[in-house]
Scaffold this motif. Structure first.
Motif, PDB file in Angstrom:
ATOM      1  N   PHE A 217      55.909  54.009  27.279  1.00 29.17           N
ATOM      2  CA  PHE A 217      55.186  53.844  28.617  1.00 29.17           C
ATOM      3  C   PHE A 217      54.721  52.234  28.537  1.00 29.17           C
ATOM      4  CE2 PHE A 217      54.227  58.358  27.708  1.00 29.17           C
ATOM      5  CZ  PHE A 217      55.383  58.932  28.284  1.00 29.17           C
ATOM      6  N   ASP A 218      54.436  51.836  29.770  1.00 26.07           N
ATOM      7  CA  ASP A 218      53.809  50.495  29.796  1.00 26.07           C
ATOM      8  C   ASP A 218      52.498  50.544  29.233  1.00 26.07           C
ATOM      9  OD1 ASP A 218      52.947  47.930  30.605  1.00 26.07           O
ATOM     10  OD2 ASP A 218      53.285  48.218  32.576  1.00 26.07           O
ATOM     11  N   VAL A 219      52.258  49.753  28.145  1.00 20.42           N
ATOM     12  CA  VAL A 219      50.884  49.751  27.878  1.00 20.42           C
ATOM     13  C   VAL A 219      49.779  48.863  28.297  1.00 20.42           C
ATOM     14  CG1 VAL A 219      51.948  49.618  25.320  1.00 20.42           C
ATOM     15  CG2 VAL A 219      51.495  47.516  26.087  1.00 20.42           C
ATOM     16  N   THR A 220      50.261  48.183  29.186  1.00 22.10           N
ATOM     17  CA  THR A 220      49.288  47.303  29.892  1.00 22.10           C
ATOM     18  C   THR A 220      48.269  48.586  30.959  1.00 22.10           C
ATOM     19  OG1 THR A 220      50.696  46.967  31.820  1.00 22.10           O
ATOM     20  CG2 THR A 220      50.613  45.457  30.226  1.00 22.10           C
ATOM     21  N   GLU A 221      48.893  49.555  31.120  1.00 21.73           N
ATOM     22  CA  GLU A 221      48.341  50.559  31.896  1.00 21.73           C
ATOM     23  C   GLU A 221      47.547  51.719  31.181  1.00 21.73           C
ATOM     24  OE1 GLU A 221      48.506  50.303  35.167  1.00 21.73           O
ATOM     25  OE2 GLU A 221      49.687  48.607  35.171  1.00 21.73           O
ATOM     26  N   GLY A 222      46.522  51.255  30.171  1.00 17.87           N
ATOM     27  CA  GLY A 222      46.222  51.978  29.365  1.00 17.87           C
ATOM     28  C   GLY A 222      44.975  52.924  30.055  1.00 17.87           C
ATOM     29  N   ARG A 223      44.663  52.700  31.145  1.00 18.69           N
ATOM     30  CA  ARG A 223      43.522  53.441  32.006  1.00 18.69           C
ATOM     31  C   ARG A 223      44.325  54.824  32.191  1.00 18.69           C
ATOM     32  NH1 ARG A 223      45.292  49.542  35.496  1.00 18.69           N
ATOM     33  NH2 ARG A 223      46.143  49.960  37.099  1.00 18.69           N
ATOM     34  N   TYR A 224      45.541  54.979  32.443  1.00 14.79           N
ATOM     35  CA  TYR A 224      46.166  56.244  32.683  1.00 14.79           C
ATOM     36  C   TYR A 224      46.679  57.152  31.650  1.00 14.79           C
ATOM     37  CZ  TYR A 224      47.323  53.658  36.988  1.00 14.79           C
ATOM     38  OH  TYR A 224      46.975  53.194  38.363  1.00 14.79           O
ATOM     39  N   ALA A 233      58.584  70.521  18.976  1.00 16.12           N
ATOM     40  CA  ALA A 233      60.061  70.104  18.625  1.00 16.12           C
ATOM     41  C   ALA A 233      60.243  70.363  17.225  1.00 16.12           C
ATOM     42  CB  ALA A 233      60.552  69.013  19.214  1.00 16.12           C
ATOM     43  N   PRO A 234      60.490  71.746  16.843  1.00 14.06           N
ATOM     44  CA  PRO A 234      60.538  72.005  15.184  1.00 14.06           C
ATOM     45  C   PRO A 234      61.833  71.582  14.715  1.00 14.06           C
ATOM     46  CG  PRO A 234      61.094  73.933  16.438  1.00 14.06           C
ATOM     47  CD  PRO A 234      60.502  73.031  17.664  1.00 14.06           C
ATOM     48  N   ILE A 235      63.069  71.048  15.368  1.00 17.27           N
ATOM     49  CA  ILE A 235      64.008  70.353  14.738  1.00 17.27           C
ATOM     50  C   ILE A 235      64.207  69.077  14.998  1.00 17.27           C
ATOM     51  CG2 ILE A 235      65.241  72.643  14.489  1.00 17.27           C
ATOM     52  CD1 ILE A 235      67.009  71.830  16.756  1.00 17.27           C
ATOM     53  N   LEU A 236      63.185  68.468  15.478  1.00 17.76           N
ATOM     54  CA  LEU A 236      63.665  67.176  15.967  1.00 17.76           C
ATOM     55  C   LEU A 236      63.632  65.934  14.844  1.00 17.76           C
ATOM     56  CD1 LEU A 236      62.704  65.617  18.720  1.00 17.76           C
ATOM     57  CD2 LEU A 236      60.741  64.712  17.709  1.00 17.76           C
ATOM     58  N   VAL A 237      64.834  65.112  15.038  1.00 16.14           N
ATOM     59  CA  VAL A 237      65.268  64.254  13.977  1.00 16.14           C
ATOM     60  C   VAL A 237      64.863  62.678  14.208  1.00 16.14           C
ATOM     61  CG1 VAL A 237      67.276  63.198  13.173  1.00 16.14           C
ATOM     62  CG2 VAL A 237      67.245  65.791  13.628  1.00 16.14           C
ATOM     63  N   TYR A 238      64.799  62.312  15.757  1.00 18.26           N
ATOM     64  CA  TYR A 238      64.247  61.001  15.992  1.00 18.26           C
ATOM     65  C   TYR A 238      63.068  61.098  17.040  1.00 18.26           C
ATOM     66  CZ  TYR A 238      64.267  56.269  17.810  1.00 18.26           C
ATOM     67  OH  TYR A 238      64.007  55.085  18.173  1.00 18.26           O
ATOM     68  N   PHE A 239      62.235  60.174  16.809  1.00 21.85           N
ATOM     69  CA  PHE A 239      60.999  60.294  17.585  1.00 21.85           C
ATOM     70  C   PHE A 239      60.417  58.720  17.838  1.00 21.85           C
ATOM     71  CE2 PHE A 239      55.984  60.746  17.962  1.00 21.85           C
ATOM     72  CZ  PHE A 239      56.278  60.859  19.231  1.00 21.85           C
ATOM     73  N   GLN A 240      60.358  58.505  19.167  1.00 26.59           N
ATOM     74  CA  GLN A 240      60.075  57.074  19.526  1.00 26.59           C
ATOM     75  C   GLN A 240      58.797  57.030  20.512  1.00 26.59           C
ATOM     76  OE1 GLN A 240      63.096  54.054  20.449  1.00 26.59           O
ATOM     77  NE2 GLN A 240      61.703  53.382  22.245  1.00 26.59           N
ATOM     78  N   TYR A 241      57.834  56.538  20.214  1.00 24.57           N
ATOM     79  CA  TYR A 241      56.679  56.494  21.037  1.00 24.57           C
ATOM     80  C   TYR A 241      56.160  55.099  21.340  1.00 24.57           C
ATOM     81  CZ  TYR A 241      51.985  57.953  22.878  1.00 24.57           C
ATOM     82  OH  TYR A 241      51.039  58.185  23.568  1.00 24.57           O
ATOM     83  N   HIS A 242      56.103  54.401  22.309  1.00 24.06           N
ATOM     84  CA  HIS A 242      55.751  53.226  22.715  1.00 24.06           C
ATOM     85  C   HIS A 242      54.657  53.431  23.727  1.00 24.06           C
ATOM     86  CE1 HIS A 242      59.331  50.958  20.867  1.00 24.06           C
ATOM     87  NE2 HIS A 242      58.883  51.838  19.978  1.00 24.06           N
ATOM     88  N   ALA A 243      53.432  53.347  23.294  1.00 24.16           N
ATOM     89  CA  ALA A 243      52.493  53.549  24.473  1.00 24.16           C
ATOM     90  C   ALA A 243      50.940  53.418  23.938  1.00 24.16           C
ATOM     91  CB  ALA A 243      52.337  55.172  24.993  1.00 24.16           C
ATOM     92  N   ALA A 244      50.014  53.254  24.982  1.00 25.06           N
ATOM     93  CA  ALA A 244      48.626  53.001  24.330  1.00 25.06           C
ATOM     94  C   ALA A 244      48.342  54.417  23.873  1.00 25.06           C
ATOM     95  CB  ALA A 244      47.889  52.716  25.613  1.00 25.06           C
ATOM     96  N   VAL A 245      46.887  54.281  23.220  1.00 27.78           N
ATOM     97  CA  VAL A 245      46.580  55.669  22.450  1.00 27.78           C
ATOM     98  C   VAL A 245      46.262  56.623  23.712  1.00 27.78           C
ATOM     99  CG1 VAL A 245      44.890  56.516  20.974  1.00 27.78           C
ATOM    100  CG2 VAL A 245      45.604  54.225  20.548  1.00 27.78           C
ATOM    101  N   ALA A 246      46.579  57.868  23.471  1.00 28.98           N
ATOM    102  CA  ALA A 246      46.211  58.926  24.316  1.00 28.98           C
ATOM    103  C   ALA A 246      45.081  59.608  24.146  1.00 28.98           C
ATOM    104  CB  ALA A 246      47.387  59.951  24.458  1.00 28.98           C
ATOM    105  N   ALA A 247      44.691  60.332  24.653  1.00 27.62           N
ATOM    106  CA  ALA A 247      43.122  61.157  24.554  1.00 27.62           C
ATOM    107  C   ALA A 247      43.193  61.790  23.289  1.00 27.62           C
ATOM    108  CB  ALA A 247      42.770  62.116  25.800  1.00 27.62           C
ATOM    109  N   SER A 248      44.382  62.539  23.180  1.00 27.93           N
ATOM    110  CA  SER A 248      44.351  63.403  21.821  1.00 27.93           C
ATOM    111  C   SER A 248      45.925  63.718  21.614  1.00 27.93           C
ATOM    112  CB  SER A 248      43.746  64.663  21.701  1.00 27.93           C
ATOM    113  OG  SER A 248      44.041  65.306  22.662  1.00 27.93           O
ATOM    114  N   TYR A 249      46.279  64.102  20.556  1.00 28.37           N
ATOM    115  CA  TYR A 249      47.745  64.385  20.246  1.00 28.37           C
ATOM    116  C   TYR A 249      47.899  65.639  19.599  1.00 28.37           C
ATOM    117  CZ  TYR A 249      48.944  59.498  21.023  1.00 28.37           C
ATOM    118  OH  TYR A 249      48.723  58.264  21.645  1.00 28.37           O
TER     119      TYR A 249
END
Length: 429
Positions: A217-224, A233-249
């Motif tokens: 996601f566009d990191v300049t839009e942090g307010r969203y 996703a218990p069998i996930l092999v690859y994970f990519q996360y490019h974003a601002a910090v969300a409220a929680s995970y």
């Protein structure tokens, strides 16, 4: 005397000729119709149909109308073979209201021919997508690039054979994400790239079959980013996360995770450190991690031990005390073998001498270190690793960003460090 050349290609069975034509641009495939009567209508049965705006460049209005009619006949020709792929890629031409292209009808025609892959790159795509697209059982791959468009997911969505779903530059509302993903029962590859989410408090991704997940996601839009990210996703092999910090995970255990690429940035949020730490806690089984941050925002005191992590790449801007965080993090990766550090645009900071316990991975497992964008102020960092990485086999240092005079001085200092070190190999690039 003219030589007679045997036309062996024309003797091939039709299904092989169809396959050959599928590799050609549509213009060239159509041109083969003049070869002989056998070839006259072969192009109409190709299994891959790709259109882009370049096909209409330089055409008069009359020719554009002729082209539109040609596409209608090509897609809706009776008794045609099933389609493997239908691609419509352009940002302007297909939404030309002057010519009234039946894009929705073209998509429906492809779906009725049992198409396996659909790749659409259009403006105002949300107004063009037929409801049939979300109930097509033949679809295996669906890629939608819809600059600023709302993707309307119907309530009866069901894509039972879809394995790859990629949404780019789209807007999804309410529970559209959860409804869409939960009705893709064999989904393996999912990507949301530069997408927006409105009227939503939770990005909920739950898929027992998912192996690859990209959230960018566009990191300049942090307010969203005031929503919760839930991933199961218990069998996930690859994970990519490019974003601002969300409220929680909230991330379920990912025991099969091989590689993660995390680029995370903090905006004005009281809980950014806690939230970001929860994200990293959720990928503790990963074997290879690339981490990019704009600050040392993870609380190392709350991180678990990453027993499986053997490759770590850390990218940041300058040190500013981050060397302490880095060494603290290395205490959490006891089996690390390869470490890559990238600190561009150093802004005058320098690595500080550390008087703290040396991480065990430096004593027993770390064999390769790569330092990109080396700066002479990093000499203390090199010294630290040469002194403490006891099984180090290779140290790669890139001086490409330095001037010739800086390179000469840096190389002299590095060679001096090497002389007093017992390490077997140092590579200066």
């Amino acid at each position: 005397m003219a030589m007679c050349v045997e036309d062996r290609i024309s003797s091939f069975p039709d299904h092989i000729l169809f396959h050959i034509l599928s590799f050609l641009p549509i213009k060239d495939a159509v041109r083969t119709s003049i070869i002989s009567t056998k070839w006259r209508y072969l192009f109409a049965s190709i299994s891959t149909i790709k259109f882009d705006g370049s096909l209409m460049s330089g055409l008069t209005d009359r020719n554009v109308d002729s082209f539109k009619n040609f596409v209608d006949r090509l897609l809706k020709f009776p008794d045609q073979l099933s389609l493997d792929c239908f691609r419509l890629n352009d940002n302007v031409s297909w939404n030309d209201k002057d010519h009234d292209f039946d894009v929705s009808g073209w998509i429906c025609a492809a779906l009725c021919r049992g198409v396996k892959e659909i790749d659409l790159d259009l403006k105002n795509l949300g107004d063009t997508l037929p409801a049939l697209l979300f109930t097509c059982h033949s679809l295996v791959t669906l890629k939608l690039d819809a600059v600023g468009s709302e993707i309307k997911v119907p309530s009866d969505v069901c894509l039972g054979n879809l394995k790859t779903l990629q949404l780019r530059n789209s807007v999804l509302f309410g529970d559209s994400i959860h409804r869409l993903i939960s009705n893709c029962h064999v989904l393996e590859d999912l990507a949301f790239i530069e997408c927006g989410f409105d009227n939503i408090s939770e990005v909920n991704i739950q898929s027992p079959s998912l192996k690859r997940l990209v959230l960018e996601f566009d990191v300049t839009e942090g307010r969203y980013f005031n929503y919760v990210v839930v991933i199961n996703a218990p069998i996930l092999v690859y994970f990519q996360y490019h974003a601002a910090v969300a409220a929680s995970y909230t991330l379920s255990t990912m025991k099969s995770l091989e590689k993660a690429d995390i680029s995370i940035y903090q905006f004005d949020s009281i809980n950014s450190e806690t939230s970001a730490t929860h994200l990293i806690q959720g990928i503790c089984n990963v074997r290879s991690l690339s981490l990019t941050t704009d600050a040392a925002i993870f609380l190392t005191s709350r991180l678990p031990i990453f027993h499986n992590l053997i490759e770590f790449k850390y990218l940041g801007v300058g040190f500013n005390g981050r060397e302490t965080w880095l060494v603290e993090f290395l205490h959490c990766v006891p089996n690390l073998k390869t470490l890559t550090l990238n600190f561009p645009d150093d802004a005058g900071a320098r690595w500080k001498a550390l008087r703290m316990k040396v991480p065990s991975c430096l004593y027993f497992h770390l064999k390769e270190i790569e330092i990109s964008y080396f700066d002479p102020r990093m000499i203390e960092m090199v010294s630290y690793f040469l002194d403490n990485a006891m099984v180090l086999e290779k140290l790669k240092i890139s001086t490409a960003a330095l001037t010739w005079s800086q390179k000469w001085g840096a190389q002299i200092k590095l060679l001096q460090l090497l002389k007093r070190s017992k390490k077997s190999l140092i590579v200066i690039l």
